[in-house]
Design an enzyme around this catalytic site. Structure first.
Site, PDB file in Angstrom:
ATOM      1  N   LYS A 111       0.820  -1.221   0.000  1.00 23.16           N
ATOM      2  CA  LYS A 111       0.000   0.000   0.000  1.00 23.16           C
ATOM      3  C   LYS A 111       0.846   1.261   0.000  1.00 23.16           C
ATOM      4  CE  LYS A 111      -2.256  -0.933   3.829  1.00 23.16           C
ATOM      5  NZ  LYS A 111      -1.644  -2.237   4.124  1.00 23.16           N
ATOM      6  N   ASN A 134      -2.936   6.387   5.893  1.00 23.81           N
ATOM      7  CA  ASN A 134      -2.322   5.382   6.759  1.00 23.81           C
ATOM      8  C   ASN A 134      -0.798   5.434   6.734  1.00 23.81           C
ATOM      9  OD1 ASN A 134      -2.846   3.038   8.520  1.00 23.81           O
ATOM     10  ND2 ASN A 134      -1.877   1.846   6.909  1.00 23.81           N
ATOM     11  N   HIS A 181      -4.462  -9.300  10.353  1.00 26.26           N
ATOM     12  CA  HIS A 181      -5.334  -8.562  11.281  1.00 26.26           C
ATOM     13  C   HIS A 181      -6.647  -9.308  11.557  1.00 26.26           C
ATOM     14  CE1 HIS A 181      -2.522  -5.331  10.719  1.00 26.26           C
ATOM     15  NE2 HIS A 181      -2.849  -5.183   9.446  1.00 26.26           N
TER      16      HIS A 181
END
Length: 340
Positions: A111, A134, A181
């Protein structure tokens, strides 16, 4: 979104919570910041905002801006929703306030690199560009500083997407998907569902960019409104491909592999995704190539830090899951000593 005079409780006094509270206070909202940890008032908090530590309690009827650090399975979410008029996140808040088009990048790995690649290409084009999310610089820190002439390139995590409702990028990229996650989301299926929210509101005229080589993504039910574009380093049928040492964009040779200053085939995939995203926003091939050729690796991501006595030392400490670590290992040609 007109927030002047509105009532907001921001839950979580981390960097994104502080940025959201300060942006709201600047815009004339009645803002209350809370944090579950019993810690003193943050010195960086706007003096017009109130603060209370040691609680996640939301003022009844407020719009709650929820920290991405609160897990999707946490009872705090239900407690907040029971008293708030609406529950959103910092990314959703920014999107409602932002006058500029947004390019959003999500996925399990790649990302940050893909986000900053796209940002570098737009900066090379001369367009006013804000890169954040982020990456560590919250999007709401740019509130009031952007115009319709800007383009926002935002890394968006699954944590942040769980509190998005109307978030509407004009271009969305999903780099890949793998198990990660799961404790936060409560399983692999809800983790994937969170990622898919990146294109939930996209429609005609928007562009979704996906990884043709990812078997899990190939099984997703895709939206019918936006255009779907694919990238592949395996030479599969796609809009951007890598073949015989050359990166191609819609069948046109874009650049040679040796012109891309990054280690690893996964970074070729990132570059293909970035090229598609930039092209979807109107950037031509020559500018895309210049932006990618001038791109420098981010710190801690296959970053060459020194060469000593013929030995190259590479910092890949951001590889914090098995897929990222495997990609880093595969990127090194020749003998390798791994310090983990």
């Amino acid at each position: 979104m007109n927030v002047k005079g509105g009532r907001f409780t921001v839950v979580g006094a981390g960097r994104s919570g502080l940025a959201a509270a300060n942006a709201l206070a600047t815009l004339g909202a009645d803002v209350h910041l809370v944090d579950g940890a019993d810690k003193p008032r943050p010195s960086a908090l706007d003096e017009r905002a109130s603060y209370q530590g040691g609680t996640n309690a939301v003022r009844p009827g407020d719009i709650a801006v929820l920290s991405p650090g609160i897990p999707e399975v946490s009872p705090v979410r239900q407690e907040v929703a029971a008293v708030a008029s609406e529950v959103i996140g910092e990314v959703e808040l920014f999107a409602r306030l932002c006058p500029a088009p947004i390019v959003a990048i999500t996925g399990t790995d790649g990302k940050s690199t893909t986000t900053t690649m796209i940002g570098a290409i737009h900066e090379t084009s001369g367009r006013p560009t804000f890169v954040g999310g982020n990456l560590g610089n919250p999007l709401t820190e740019a509130t009031g500083k952007l115009s319709a002439e800007h383009i926002v390139v935002a890394e968006i995590s699954a944590f942040q997407l769980t509190t998005c409702d109307r978030f509407h990028p004009v271009v969305a990229v999903v780099t890949n998907i793998s198990e990660d996650h799961l404790d936060y989301h409560g399983g692999y299926a809800p983790y994937q569902s969170a990622k898919q929210r990146v294109y939930a509101t996209m429609g005609e005229g928007d562009v979704v960019i996906l990884n043709r080589d990812d078997e899990e993504i190939s099984r997703w039910t895709l939206p019918t409104g936006p255009s779907i574009r694919w990238f592949s380093i395996a030479g599969e049928d796609a809009d951007a491909i890598y073949r015989d040492g050359v990166l191609y964009l819609y069948g046109r040779p874009l650049m040679r592999r040796d012109e891309l200053p990054l280690l690893g085939q996964h970074n070729v995939a990132n570059a293909l995704a970035a090229a598609l995203a930039a092209e979807a926003s109107g950037v031509d091939d020559a500018v895309i190539k210049r932006g990618l050729m001038g791109y420098a690796p981010l710190p801690h991501r296959l970053q060459t830090v020194a060469t000593i006595d013929g030995v190259r030392w590479v910092n890949d400490s951001k590889a914090t899951n098995p897929n990222a670590a495997a990609a880093g290992i595969k990127a090194i040609e020749g003998p390798l000593i791994l310090l983990a």
